[in-house]
Scaffold this motif. Structure first.
Motif, PDB file in Angstrom:
ATOM      1  N   VAL A 198       0.655  -1.159   0.294  1.00 40.29           N
ATOM      2  CA  VAL A 198       0.072  -0.100  -0.302  1.00 40.29           C
ATOM      3  C   VAL A 198       0.536   0.907   0.114  1.00 40.29           C
ATOM      4  O   VAL A 198       0.784   1.934  -0.601  1.00 40.29           O
ATOM      5  CB  VAL A 198      -1.002  -0.010   1.194  1.00 40.29           C
ATOM      6  N   ALA A 199       2.028   1.272   0.790  1.00 38.13           N
ATOM      7  CA  ALA A 199       3.443   2.326   0.988  1.00 38.13           C
ATOM      8  C   ALA A 199       3.661   2.658  -0.095  1.00 38.13           C
ATOM      9  O   ALA A 199       3.974   3.964  -0.632  1.00 38.13           O
ATOM     10  CB  ALA A 199       4.021   2.188   2.263  1.00 38.13           C
ATOM     11  N   GLY A 200       3.742   0.957  -1.035  1.00 35.66           N
ATOM     12  CA  GLY A 200       4.215   1.956  -2.216  1.00 35.66           C
ATOM     13  C   GLY A 200       3.487   2.219  -3.484  1.00 35.66           C
ATOM     14  O   GLY A 200       4.150   2.845  -4.424  1.00 35.66           O
ATOM     15  N   LEU A 201       2.660   1.975  -3.411  1.00 32.09           N
ATOM     16  CA  LEU A 201       1.736   2.353  -4.290  1.00 32.09           C
ATOM     17  C   LEU A 201       1.390   3.977  -3.928  1.00 32.09           C
ATOM     18  O   LEU A 201       0.616   4.681  -5.221  1.00 32.09           O
ATOM     19  CB  LEU A 201       0.070   1.977  -4.711  1.00 32.09           C
ATOM     20  N   SER A 202       1.919   4.623  -2.642  1.00 29.49           N
ATOM     21  CA  SER A 202       0.752   5.997  -3.050  1.00 29.49           C
ATOM     22  C   SER A 202       1.470   7.274  -3.382  1.00 29.49           C
ATOM     23  O   SER A 202       0.259   7.877  -3.558  1.00 29.49           O
ATOM     24  CB  SER A 202       1.025   6.294  -1.050  1.00 29.49           C
ATOM     25  N   MET A 206      -4.383   5.294 -14.366  1.00 24.16           N
ATOM     26  CA  MET A 206      -4.081   6.324 -13.134  1.00 24.16           C
ATOM     27  C   MET A 206      -5.123   5.299 -12.165  1.00 24.16           C
ATOM     28  O   MET A 206      -4.665   5.119 -11.148  1.00 24.16           O
ATOM     29  CB  MET A 206      -4.678   7.713 -12.916  1.00 24.16           C
ATOM     30  N   MET A 207      -6.744   5.262 -12.562  1.00 23.20           N
ATOM     31  CA  MET A 207      -7.557   4.689 -11.870  1.00 23.20           C
ATOM     32  C   MET A 207      -7.459   3.233 -11.506  1.00 23.20           C
ATOM     33  O   MET A 207      -8.046   2.905 -10.632  1.00 23.20           O
ATOM     34  CB  MET A 207      -8.943   4.317 -13.053  1.00 23.20           C
ATOM     35  N   GLY A 208      -6.574   2.956 -11.924  1.00 21.71           N
ATOM     36  CA  GLY A 208      -6.454   1.246 -11.676  1.00 21.71           C
ATOM     37  C   GLY A 208      -5.244   0.923 -10.993  1.00 21.71           C
ATOM     38  O   GLY A 208      -5.971   0.668 -10.174  1.00 21.71           O
ATOM     39  N   ILE A 209      -4.098   2.300 -10.852  1.00 15.61           N
ATOM     40  CA  ILE A 209      -3.761   2.311  -9.647  1.00 15.61           C
ATOM     41  C   ILE A 209      -4.343   2.402  -8.243  1.00 15.61           C
ATOM     42  O   ILE A 209      -4.248   2.016  -7.245  1.00 15.61           O
ATOM     43  CB  ILE A 209      -2.236   2.838  -9.568  1.00 15.61           C
ATOM     44  N   ILE A 210      -5.081   3.046  -7.833  1.00 14.36           N
ATOM     45  CA  ILE A 210      -5.424   3.645  -7.080  1.00 14.36           C
ATOM     46  C   ILE A 210      -6.637   2.526  -6.644  1.00 14.36           C
ATOM     47  O   ILE A 210      -6.680   2.382  -5.668  1.00 14.36           O
ATOM     48  CB  ILE A 210      -6.934   4.943  -7.730  1.00 14.36           C
ATOM     49  N   LEU A 211      -7.542   1.541  -7.475  1.00  9.76           N
ATOM     50  CA  LEU A 211      -8.660   1.283  -7.520  1.00  9.76           C
ATOM     51  C   LEU A 211      -7.249  -0.276  -6.460  1.00  9.76           C
ATOM     52  O   LEU A 211      -7.968  -1.165  -5.621  1.00  9.76           O
ATOM     53  CB  LEU A 211      -9.140   0.810  -8.926  1.00  9.76           C
ATOM     54  N   LEU A 212      -6.345  -0.424  -7.140  1.00 14.29           N
ATOM     55  CA  LEU A 212      -5.277  -2.243  -6.740  1.00 14.29           C
ATOM     56  C   LEU A 212      -5.448  -1.635  -5.100  1.00 14.29           C
ATOM     57  O   LEU A 212      -5.446  -2.382  -4.541  1.00 14.29           O
ATOM     58  CB  LEU A 212      -4.540  -1.480  -7.715  1.00 14.29           C
ATOM     59  N   SER A 213      -4.717  -0.275  -4.840  1.00 16.45           N
ATOM     60  CA  SER A 213      -4.223   0.615  -3.591  1.00 16.45           C
ATOM     61  C   SER A 213      -5.465   0.151  -2.785  1.00 16.45           C
ATOM     62  O   SER A 213      -5.087  -0.479  -1.399  1.00 16.45           O
ATOM     63  CB  SER A 213      -3.427   1.771  -3.725  1.00 16.45           C
TER      64      SER A 213
END
Length: 278
Positions: free
Chosen positions: A15-19, A50-57
């Protein structure tokens, strides 16, 4: 809870790595739009990524929160069982103390244990990732971000000792009053118990003063940092030494730093209070 904590820590690191990744997308999209260097297809593609990264996080945060919550509940159950069975097996615990530990304190300690490692890892990782991203984009803005955090740490470390003393005092007074109510209350100790209730109120009142004063100073520091980024970033843009996207990403990054910083402050207080109660 060691083995389960390891999985929670790994999820926290993810989670931190994707922040900081969404901040990078924001900067690239804003700069491309500012200079008209992007097609409609490219814009849609970058926003979709960007939305994909947010949903993964968000999915990882959901899993992390679920496992952390269930671990906390398991520890609450364990604490209550041990307190109860110890009392049955001849370890004399005053009834008032047993009641407050099983009903209230066990729950607070259990909930704390569920996120005792994963929560600070997420927030510390977020601080490192976001500050690192801002500093790599524009070192001067990164220095401001660091300058916002350091005084807050000093303030909290200097005031928390007093808060700890008040927490310990409140817990002991409440246990004593509960013991008297359960074991001895025939009216003889009514005035004493009422005085202890007054003492609890006064202790909590003083805790509010310390906590709220600290929060006021920390919030003021956050505001100063945001204004400083706008001043320095705006000046750099006018001088042609940075771009608008970097300034926007830096201000967004600062707002994302405030939540982890506030959490870590509260977490430090939780650690201190949990140690006292344990």
């Amino acid at each position: 809870s060691g083995r389960r904590q390891v999985l929670l820590i790994l999820l926290s690191l993810a989670v931190a790595g994707l922040s900081a990744v969404p901040l990078s997308y924001q900067k690239d999209i804003i700069n491309a739009l500012t200079h008209a260097e992007i097609t409609t297809a490219s814009l849609f593609a970058m926003c979709a990524e960007m939305m994909g990264i947010i949903l993964l996080s968000l999915s990882l945060k959901w899993l992390l929160s679920y496992r952390s919550g269930t671990l906390g509940e398991d520890i609450i159950r364990l604490l209550r069982k041990r307190l109860y069975t110890d009392n049955l097996n001849g370890k004399s615990i005053p009834k008032g103390t047993l009641t407050t530990t099983i009903s209230a304190e066990a729950e607070e300690l259990g909930k704390f244990t569920g996120g005792a490692f994963s929560d600070p890892v997420v927030q510390l990782g977020t601080l490192v990732a976001v500050v690192g991203y801002i500093a790599s984009s524009q070192p001067g803005l990164g220095v401001i971000a660091l300058a916002m955090i350091a005084p807050q740490v000093i303030i909290i470390l200097s005031t928390q000792r007093k808060v700890n003393e008040l927490v310990a005092k409140r817990v002991k007074i409440l246990r004593g009053a509960t013991n008297r109510i359960i074991n001895e209350d025939d009216g003889e100790y009514a005035s004493t118990i009422e005085e202890e209730f007054d003492a609890i109120f006064e202790t909590r009142r003083r805790m509010f003063i310390w906590k709220l004063s600290t929060k006021f100073v920390v919030s003021a520091l956050n505001a100063v940092a945001t204004v400083a980024v706008l001043v320095l970033g705006g000046w750099l843009v006018l001088q042609g030494r940075t771009d608008v996207g970097t300034v926007v990403a830096a201000t967004m990054g600062l707002s994302r730093l405030q939540a982890p910083t506030s959490f870590l402050i509260a977490f430090y207080r939780q650690v201190s209070a949990a140690r006292v109660k344990f």
